[in-house]
Write a protein that holds these residues in place. Structure first.
Motif, mmCIF file in Angstrom:
data_model
loop_
_atom_site.group_PDB
_atom_site.id
_atom_site.type_symbol
_atom_site.label_atom_id
_atom_site.label_comp_id
_atom_site.label_asym_id
_atom_site.label_seq_id
_atom_site.Cartn_x
_atom_site.Cartn_y
_atom_site.Cartn_z
ATOM 1 N N VAL A 93 0.823 -1.220 0.059
ATOM 2 C CA VAL A 93 0.101 0.125 -0.041
ATOM 3 C C VAL A 93 0.861 1.178 -0.087
ATOM 4 O O VAL A 93 1.808 1.232 0.829
ATOM 5 C CB VAL A 93 -0.883 -0.078 1.356
ATOM 6 C CG1 VAL A 93 -1.894 1.116 1.040
ATOM 7 C CG2 VAL A 93 -1.731 -1.326 1.430
ATOM 8 N N THR A 94 0.661 2.227 -0.889
ATOM 9 C CA THR A 94 1.248 3.378 -0.829
ATOM 10 C C THR A 94 0.663 4.702 -0.342
ATOM 11 O O THR A 94 -0.533 4.764 -1.099
ATOM 12 C CB THR A 94 1.881 3.589 -2.458
ATOM 13 O OG1 THR A 94 2.630 2.469 -2.825
ATOM 14 C CG2 THR A 94 3.069 4.746 -2.476
ATOM 15 N N ILE A 95 0.689 5.314 0.604
ATOM 16 C CA ILE A 95 0.050 6.195 1.060
ATOM 17 C C ILE A 95 0.790 7.667 0.971
ATOM 18 O O ILE A 95 2.038 7.767 1.097
ATOM 19 C CB ILE A 95 -0.251 6.128 2.554
ATOM 20 C CG1 ILE A 95 -0.507 4.610 2.667
ATOM 21 C CG2 ILE A 95 -1.332 6.931 3.102
ATOM 22 C CD1 ILE A 95 -0.541 4.044 4.119
ATOM 23 N N LYS A 123 4.312 1.745 2.149
ATOM 24 C CA LYS A 123 5.156 2.937 1.606
ATOM 25 C C LYS A 123 4.743 4.388 1.683
ATOM 26 O O LYS A 123 3.458 4.387 1.594
ATOM 27 C CB LYS A 123 5.480 2.659 -0.014
ATOM 28 C CG LYS A 123 6.050 1.344 -0.207
ATOM 29 C CD LYS A 123 6.409 1.358 -1.756
ATOM 30 C CE LYS A 123 7.090 -0.059 -2.118
ATOM 31 N NZ LYS A 123 7.136 -0.169 -3.606
ATOM 32 N N LEU A 124 5.095 5.302 2.184
ATOM 33 C CA LEU A 124 4.877 6.519 2.488
ATOM 34 C C LEU A 124 5.513 7.673 1.372
ATOM 35 O O LEU A 124 6.604 7.468 1.013
ATOM 36 C CB LEU A 124 5.298 6.969 3.873
ATOM 37 C CG LEU A 124 4.547 6.264 4.943
ATOM 38 C CD1 LEU A 124 4.954 6.842 6.359
ATOM 39 C CD2 LEU A 124 2.910 6.544 4.737
ATOM 40 N N GLN A 125 4.693 8.477 0.957
ATOM 41 C CA GLN A 125 5.061 9.679 0.115
ATOM 42 C C GLN A 125 4.668 10.948 0.799
ATOM 43 O O GLN A 125 3.398 11.047 1.118
ATOM 44 C CB GLN A 125 4.624 9.680 -1.148
ATOM 45 C CG GLN A 125 5.346 8.253 -1.972
ATOM 46 C CD GLN A 125 5.100 8.132 -3.448
ATOM 47 O OE1 GLN A 125 4.785 9.340 -3.902
ATOM 48 N NE2 GLN A 125 5.231 7.043 -4.332
ATOM 49 N N HIS A 126 5.445 11.820 0.763
ATOM 50 C CA HIS A 126 4.906 13.179 1.361
ATOM 51 C C HIS A 126 4.795 14.295 0.332
ATOM 52 O O HIS A 126 5.601 14.375 -0.821
ATOM 53 C CB HIS A 126 6.037 13.752 2.486
ATOM 54 C CG HIS A 126 7.528 14.089 2.282
ATOM 55 N ND1 HIS A 126 7.491 15.389 1.705
ATOM 56 C CD2 HIS A 126 8.275 13.099 1.883
ATOM 57 C CE1 HIS A 126 8.724 15.349 1.465
ATOM 58 N NE2 HIS A 126 9.438 14.221 1.425
ATOM 59 N N GLY A 127 4.063 15.377 0.725
ATOM 60 C CA GLY A 127 3.867 16.479 0.053
ATOM 61 C C GLY A 127 2.639 17.304 0.368
ATOM 62 O O GLY A 127 1.990 16.865 1.319
ATOM 63 N N LYS A 131 0.114 18.197 -4.366
ATOM 64 C CA LYS A 131 1.220 17.166 -4.843
ATOM 65 C C LYS A 131 0.375 16.036 -4.567
ATOM 66 O O LYS A 131 0.366 15.077 -5.292
ATOM 67 C CB LYS A 131 2.474 17.423 -4.106
ATOM 68 C CG LYS A 131 3.325 18.475 -4.505
ATOM 69 C CD LYS A 131 4.448 18.426 -4.038
ATOM 70 C CE LYS A 131 5.585 19.760 -4.377
ATOM 71 N NZ LYS A 131 6.660 19.854 -3.673
ATOM 72 N N ILE A 132 -0.089 15.884 -3.384
ATOM 73 C CA ILE A 132 -0.684 14.542 -3.175
ATOM 74 C C ILE A 132 -1.830 14.148 -3.939
ATOM 75 O O ILE A 132 -2.123 13.005 -4.473
ATOM 76 C CB ILE A 132 -1.265 14.687 -1.638
ATOM 77 C CG1 ILE A 132 -0.183 14.584 -0.767
ATOM 78 C CG2 ILE A 132 -2.163 12.974 -1.338
ATOM 79 C CD1 ILE A 132 0.838 13.575 -0.876
ATOM 80 N N LEU A 133 -2.764 15.327 -4.260
ATOM 81 C CA LEU A 133 -3.799 14.818 -5.379
ATOM 82 C C LEU A 133 -3.410 14.716 -6.827
ATOM 83 O O LEU A 133 -3.681 13.829 -7.399
ATOM 84 C CB LEU A 133 -4.619 16.378 -5.572
ATOM 85 C CG LEU A 133 -5.577 16.445 -4.373
ATOM 86 C CD1 LEU A 133 -5.977 18.111 -4.559
ATOM 87 C CD2 LEU A 133 -6.904 15.590 -4.573
ATOM 88 N N LEU A 140 0.237 7.124 -8.596
ATOM 89 C CA LEU A 140 1.395 6.947 -7.891
ATOM 90 C C LEU A 140 1.391 6.392 -6.440
ATOM 91 O O LEU A 140 2.112 5.977 -5.958
ATOM 92 C CB LEU A 140 2.392 8.405 -8.040
ATOM 93 C CG LEU A 140 2.660 8.737 -9.488
ATOM 94 C CD1 LEU A 140 3.593 9.929 -9.268
ATOM 95 C CD2 LEU A 140 3.642 7.634 -10.114
ATOM 96 N N ILE A 141 0.104 6.785 -5.969
ATOM 97 C CA ILE A 141 -0.252 6.292 -4.551
ATOM 98 C C ILE A 141 -1.516 5.849 -4.631
ATOM 99 O O ILE A 141 -2.327 6.102 -5.366
ATOM 100 C CB ILE A 141 -0.197 7.625 -3.716
ATOM 101 C CG1 ILE A 141 -1.375 8.723 -4.030
ATOM 102 C CG2 ILE A 141 1.197 8.170 -3.385
ATOM 103 C CD1 ILE A 141 -1.225 9.554 -2.727
ATOM 104 N N ASP A 142 -1.792 4.906 -3.668
ATOM 105 C CA ASP A 142 -3.301 4.371 -3.478
ATOM 106 C C ASP A 142 -4.205 5.141 -2.702
ATOM 107 O O ASP A 142 -5.362 5.242 -3.095
ATOM 108 C CB ASP A 142 -3.148 2.974 -2.681
ATOM 109 C CG ASP A 142 -2.268 2.020 -3.607
ATOM 110 O OD1 ASP A 142 -2.598 1.986 -4.807
ATOM 111 O OD2 ASP A 142 -1.236 1.557 -2.844
ATOM 112 N N ILE A 143 -3.717 5.933 -1.702
ATOM 113 C CA ILE A 143 -4.220 6.578 -0.705
ATOM 114 C C ILE A 143 -4.056 7.772 -0.240
ATOM 115 O O ILE A 143 -2.472 7.949 -0.004
ATOM 116 C CB ILE A 143 -4.711 5.730 0.598
ATOM 117 C CG1 ILE A 143 -5.464 4.482 0.367
ATOM 118 C CG2 ILE A 143 -5.750 6.740 1.533
ATOM 119 C CD1 ILE A 143 -5.356 3.439 1.356
ATOM 120 N N GLY A 144 -4.648 9.036 -0.346
ATOM 121 C CA GLY A 144 -4.268 10.331 0.198
ATOM 122 C C GLY A 144 -4.790 10.395 1.253
ATOM 123 O O GLY A 144 -5.873 10.274 1.614
#
Length: 294
Positions: A93-95, A123-127, A131-133, A140-144
């Motif tokens: 899962v990428t969040i 996996k975590l991605q910040h912004g 940027k998350i939208l 690129l991510i599953d959940i924001g």
């Protein structure tokens, strides 16, 4: 239909017995015999020789088995992998979220989720919210995880948490914690806030605009940690999410400024792509978050 015949041949060759093949395929033994006969007639060759213990492959049968075995082996492996995914024995899962959101509102729940499903990779991605939208719509991510409100036609929104906002000061402005201030009076002091593109800053602007006031922070920062430190050393009044400074408030490192008016609670939401189904792991994780928040 032809693929079904090859499946019957493959399983029979593996089991070396019509009865065992029928049991594994969930069909009757006559159905196995009929399928093998159909395939033999179609190919114009004999595939099996009956023995007292079952069946053995002919030379032609062994040749055919050598070619189709890798294909059905891959199918069997694929089915096993899908079964593992469904039972949450694998997956990822990428969040995406802001640094403070990930640190303070997500990490504790990620830990409890991984305690239950250690094989799932998170996996975590910040912004920032924009940027998350963007990452979400690009897949690129599953959940924001973002601050609300938000208006976007390509997302599905689920409310996650309700948070409160407050103004805090350090020792230098401690006297402000003892008196009730209006927003207009607050403008007489230095204001510390996040940058103008942040959702927190937009909320702050709207708070003052409702009173016909215009706020221009004297100090803009990019992280909660820096905002807290600026308040501690007496650089001004900081606007912050209260849940992020409970420890500092209880230990007397920071002080809450009393306002004449109530600040409405803000919402944090979970966003996913509309009409794009979540993976089994991502769907389980988002349910985990919702269950904990309620």
């Amino acid at each position: 239909m032809q693929l079904d015949l090859y499946r019957v041949f493959y399983v029979t060759a593996m089991e070396k017995n019509f009865s065992k093949a029928a049991k594994k395929l969930y069909i009757t033994q006559p159905s196995v015999s009929h399928a093998i006969k159909q395939l033999e007639e179609s190919l114009g060759i004999q595939l099996f020789v009956r023995t007292s213990k079952g069946v053995t492959m002919t030379h032609e049968g062994e040749t055919l088995f050598g070619y189709i075995s890798p294909a059905f082996g891959l199918i069997d492996n694929a089915e096993r992998k899908i079964s593992e995914i469904k039972s949450l024995k694998c997956g990822h899962v990428t969040i995406g979220g802001s640094d403070s959101t990930c640190k303070h509102f997500l990490l504790p729940h990620i830990q409890t989720f991984q305690d239950m499903f250690p094989e799932i990779q998170i996996k975590l991605q910040h912004g920032s919210t924009p940027k998350i939208l963007d990452k979400l719509t690009k897949g690129l991510i599953d959940i924001g995880v973002i601050h609300l409100p938000i208006d976007h036609s390509q997302i599905t929104l689920t409310e996650f948490l309700s948070i409160s906002s407050t103004f805090i000061v350090g020792e230098k402005y401690k006297n402000l914690a003892n008196n009730h201030l209006s927003l207009e009076e607050m403008l007489n002091y230095p204001i510390i806030s996040f940058s103008e593109t942040s959702s927190s800053r937009r909320f702050l602007n709207q708070l003052f605009q409702k009173q016909g006031l215009n706020v221009k922070p004297d100090i803009e920062v990019g992280s909660v940690e820096l905002l807290i430190e600026c308040a501690k050393i007496g650089m001004g009044i900081a606007f912050v999410t209260k849940e992020l400074v409970l420890k500092e408030l209880s230990e007397g490192e920071l002080f809450e400024v009393c306002l004449n008016e109530k600040i409405e609670n803000r919402k944090i939401g979970l966003i996913t792509r509309k009409e794009i189904p979540l993976s089994v792991a991502a769907n389980k994780f988002i349910k985990h978050l919702v269950e904990i928040s309620h």
